[in-house]
Design a protein around this motif. Structure first.
Motif, PDB file in Angstrom:
ATOM      1  N   ASP A 102       0.830  -1.205   0.000  1.00 43.32           N
ATOM      2  CA  ASP A 102       0.000   0.000   0.000  1.00 43.32           C
ATOM      3  C   ASP A 102       0.867   1.259   0.000  1.00 43.32           C
ATOM      4  N   LEU A 103       1.931   1.226   0.784  1.00 44.76           N
ATOM      5  CA  LEU A 103       2.858   2.359   0.802  1.00 44.76           C
ATOM      6  C   LEU A 103       3.503   2.540  -0.565  1.00 44.76           C
ATOM      7  N   ASP A 104       3.883   1.438  -1.182  1.00 50.41           N
ATOM      8  CA  ASP A 104       4.526   1.493  -2.499  1.00 50.41           C
ATOM      9  C   ASP A 104       3.594   2.115  -3.539  1.00 50.41           C
ATOM     10  N   TRP A 105       2.307   1.782  -3.473  1.00 50.78           N
ATOM     11  CA  TRP A 105       1.344   2.347  -4.438  1.00 50.78           C
ATOM     12  C   TRP A 105       1.237   3.857  -4.279  1.00 50.78           C
ATOM     13  N   MET A 106       1.165   4.327  -3.027  1.00 50.55           N
ATOM     14  CA  MET A 106       1.085   5.766  -2.806  1.00 50.55           C
ATOM     15  C   MET A 106       2.372   6.464  -3.222  1.00 50.55           C
ATOM     16  N   ILE A 133       7.751  24.869 -12.017  1.00 51.18           N
ATOM     17  CA  ILE A 133       7.198  23.587 -11.609  1.00 51.18           C
ATOM     18  C   ILE A 133       6.555  23.778 -10.242  1.00 51.18           C
ATOM     19  N   ILE A 134       5.256  23.531 -10.193  1.00 50.54           N
ATOM     20  CA  ILE A 134       4.488  23.704  -8.959  1.00 50.54           C
ATOM     21  C   ILE A 134       4.007  22.337  -8.494  1.00 50.54           C
ATOM     22  N   ASN A 135       4.349  21.976  -7.269  1.00 51.00           N
ATOM     23  CA  ASN A 135       3.932  20.700  -6.706  1.00 51.00           C
ATOM     24  C   ASN A 135       2.898  20.943  -5.618  1.00 51.00           C
ATOM     25  N   VAL A 136       1.698  20.429  -5.838  1.00 51.07           N
ATOM     26  CA  VAL A 136       0.636  20.553  -4.839  1.00 51.07           C
ATOM     27  C   VAL A 136       0.827  19.413  -3.846  1.00 51.07           C
ATOM     28  N   LEU A 137       1.312  19.752  -2.671  1.00 48.72           N
ATOM     29  CA  LEU A 137       1.658  18.770  -1.653  1.00 48.72           C
ATOM     30  C   LEU A 137       0.545  18.736  -0.597  1.00 48.72           C
ATOM     31  N   SER A 138       0.880  18.941   0.650  1.00 45.82           N
ATOM     32  CA  SER A 138      -0.099  18.931   1.733  1.00 45.82           C
ATOM     33  C   SER A 138       0.577  19.441   2.986  1.00 45.82           C
ATOM     34  N   THR A 139      -0.218  19.967   3.902  1.00 41.32           N
ATOM     35  CA  THR A 139       0.371  20.394   5.168  1.00 41.32           C
ATOM     36  C   THR A 139       0.838  19.205   6.012  1.00 41.32           C
ATOM     37  N   VAL A 140       0.564  17.981   5.569  1.00 41.50           N
ATOM     38  CA  VAL A 140       1.135  16.823   6.283  1.00 41.50           C
ATOM     39  C   VAL A 140       2.658  16.842   6.191  1.00 41.50           C
ATOM     40  N   CYS A 141       3.195  17.579   5.227  1.00 36.87           N
ATOM     41  CA  CYS A 141       4.652  17.725   5.109  1.00 36.87           C
ATOM     42  C   CYS A 141       5.214  18.595   6.227  1.00 36.87           C
ATOM     43  N   LEU A 142       4.340  19.331   6.907  1.00 39.33           N
ATOM     44  CA  LEU A 142       4.773  20.318   7.888  1.00 39.33           C
ATOM     45  C   LEU A 142       4.500  19.902   9.330  1.00 39.33           C
ATOM     46  N   TYR A 151       0.650   8.167   3.692  1.00 35.78           N
ATOM     47  CA  TYR A 151       0.376   9.366   2.886  1.00 35.78           C
ATOM     48  C   TYR A 151       1.395  10.457   3.186  1.00 35.78           C
ATOM     49  N   THR A 152       1.674  10.651   4.479  1.00 39.40           N
ATOM     50  CA  THR A 152       2.635  11.665   4.891  1.00 39.40           C
ATOM     51  C   THR A 152       4.015  11.376   4.312  1.00 39.40           C
ATOM     52  N   ALA A 153       4.420  10.115   4.348  1.00 40.56           N
ATOM     53  CA  ALA A 153       5.732   9.730   3.820  1.00 40.56           C
ATOM     54  C   ALA A 153       5.825   9.984   2.321  1.00 40.56           C
ATOM     55  N   SER A 154       4.748   9.658   1.576  1.00 40.69           N
ATOM     56  CA  SER A 154       4.791   9.816   0.124  1.00 40.69           C
ATOM     57  C   SER A 154       4.844  11.277  -0.281  1.00 40.69           C
ATOM     58  N   LYS A 155       4.088  12.122   0.399  1.00 44.14           N
ATOM     59  CA  LYS A 155       4.102  13.552   0.097  1.00 44.14           C
ATOM     60  C   LYS A 155       5.411  14.207   0.557  1.00 44.14           C
ATOM     61  N   SER A 156       5.900  13.801   1.716  1.00 43.38           N
ATOM     62  CA  SER A 156       7.131  14.385   2.249  1.00 43.38           C
ATOM     63  C   SER A 156       8.344  13.981   1.427  1.00 43.38           C
ATOM     64  N   ALA A 157       8.308  12.786   0.869  1.00 45.78           N
ATOM     65  CA  ALA A 157       9.405  12.335   0.011  1.00 45.78           C
ATOM     66  C   ALA A 157       9.508  13.223  -1.227  1.00 45.78           C
ATOM     67  N   LEU A 158       8.361  13.530  -1.835  1.00 43.15           N
ATOM     68  CA  LEU A 158       8.370  14.425  -3.000  1.00 43.15           C
ATOM     69  C   LEU A 158       8.835  15.815  -2.600  1.00 43.15           C
ATOM     70  N   ASP A 159       8.398  16.279  -1.451  1.00 38.91           N
ATOM     71  CA  ASP A 159       8.790  17.600  -0.967  1.00 38.91           C
ATOM     72  C   ASP A 159      10.310  17.698  -0.840  1.00 38.91           C
ATOM     73  N   ALA A 160      10.919  16.701  -0.218  1.00 37.36           N
ATOM     74  CA  ALA A 160      12.370  16.708  -0.035  1.00 37.36           C
ATOM     75  C   ALA A 160      13.098  16.633  -1.371  1.00 37.36           C
ATOM     76  N   TYR A 161      12.599  15.810  -2.277  1.00 38.57           N
ATOM     77  CA  TYR A 161      13.210  15.656  -3.605  1.00 38.57           C
ATOM     78  C   TYR A 161      13.213  16.985  -4.353  1.00 38.57           C
ATOM     79  N   MET A 162      12.075  17.694  -4.294  1.00 42.08           N
ATOM     80  CA  MET A 162      11.941  18.941  -5.034  1.00 42.08           C
ATOM     81  C   MET A 162      12.772  20.070  -4.426  1.00 42.08           C
TER      82      MET A 162
END
Length: 231
Positions: A102-106, A133-142, A151-162
């Motif tokens: 499930d984590l892998d899918w997200m 480039i605009i990435n719509v993330l979530s306040t779960v990153c904060l 969900y938090t891990a998947s969004k935060s991973a993109l945040d760190a990458y960007m």
């Protein structure tokens, strides 16, 4: 001539609202989503004279992401602005209970797919020495909230990458903006939350950022409903 905006997740929610707002401003649009019926509904809300290219596919199919960007560029010219908006929260539960599948899918949808979109649009942007480039993330990153570790891990991973890419692409004059919406009242949620933000309340500030002077790099935008307290 207006710029070309490519938006993922344009079939509903924030992605649809961004497409509608961008259409009103006269931008050329390339829109993708997973649901043909919902994406067709988005088109009904666009300005009649909108120049728009669309396709439907699952973002887990990397080859289709690159094919979509290629075809969109043929129709509307090189992508000037990429807005990664597609996302999902398909597995809630305590961190020690979430299945890795499930984590892998997200991760595939919320992190890997937006990265692939970036990889597809970057070469022309680098050549033009211009792009957003605009990435719509979530306040779960904060902040950390129980029950949504995956969900938090998947969004935060993109945040760190960007955040890293923001530095790497600075010499090419490519701007990366991370958008962190708080609670939004869309179909993304099982129950209605009228006290939360509307999709339009998130879309309008995002489109407004496109007016930022090229010499000013807007790194982050946090948008919370006034009623929200979990920050």
């Amino acid at each position: 001539m207006k710029a070309h905006i490519l938006i993922s997740g344009a079939s509903s929610g924030i992605g649809r609202a961004i497409a509608i707002e961008a259409s009103r401003k006269g931008y050329k649009l390339s829109l993708c989503g997973r649901d043909k019926v919902k994406l067709a509904e988005t088109l009904l809300h666009l300005s009649p004279d909108s120049q728009v290219y669309t396709d439907t596919f699952c973002l887990s199919e990397t080859n289709k992401i690159h094919a979509f960007v290629s075809e969109a560029s043929k129709v509307n010219g090189n992508v000037n602005i990429l807005i990664n908006c597609a996302g999902l929260n398909s597995a809630r539960g305590l961190g020690n209970e979430v299945e890795l599948a499930d984590l892998d899918w997200m991760m595939k949808i919320n992190c890997y797919a937006p990265i692939e979109f970036c990889k597809a649009v970057l070469p022309p942007m680098q050549a033009m020495k211009s792009g957003r480039i605009i990435n719509v993330l979530s306040t779960v990153c904060l902040y950390s909230n129980p029950g949504i570790a995956a969900y938090t891990a998947s969004k935060s991973a993109l945040d760190a990458y960007m955040k890293v890419m923001r530095k790497e692409q600075r010499t090419h004059n490519i701007h990366f903006t991370s958008v962190y919406p708080g609670g939004v009242n869309t179909d993304f949620r099982a129950a209605e939350r009228p006290q939360y933000l509307s999709a339009e309340a998130v879309a309008k500030p995002i489109i407004q950022t496109l007016k930022t002077n090229a010499s000013a790099h807007l790194h982050e935008l946090v948008i919370r409903p006034q009623a929200e307290e979990n920050y």
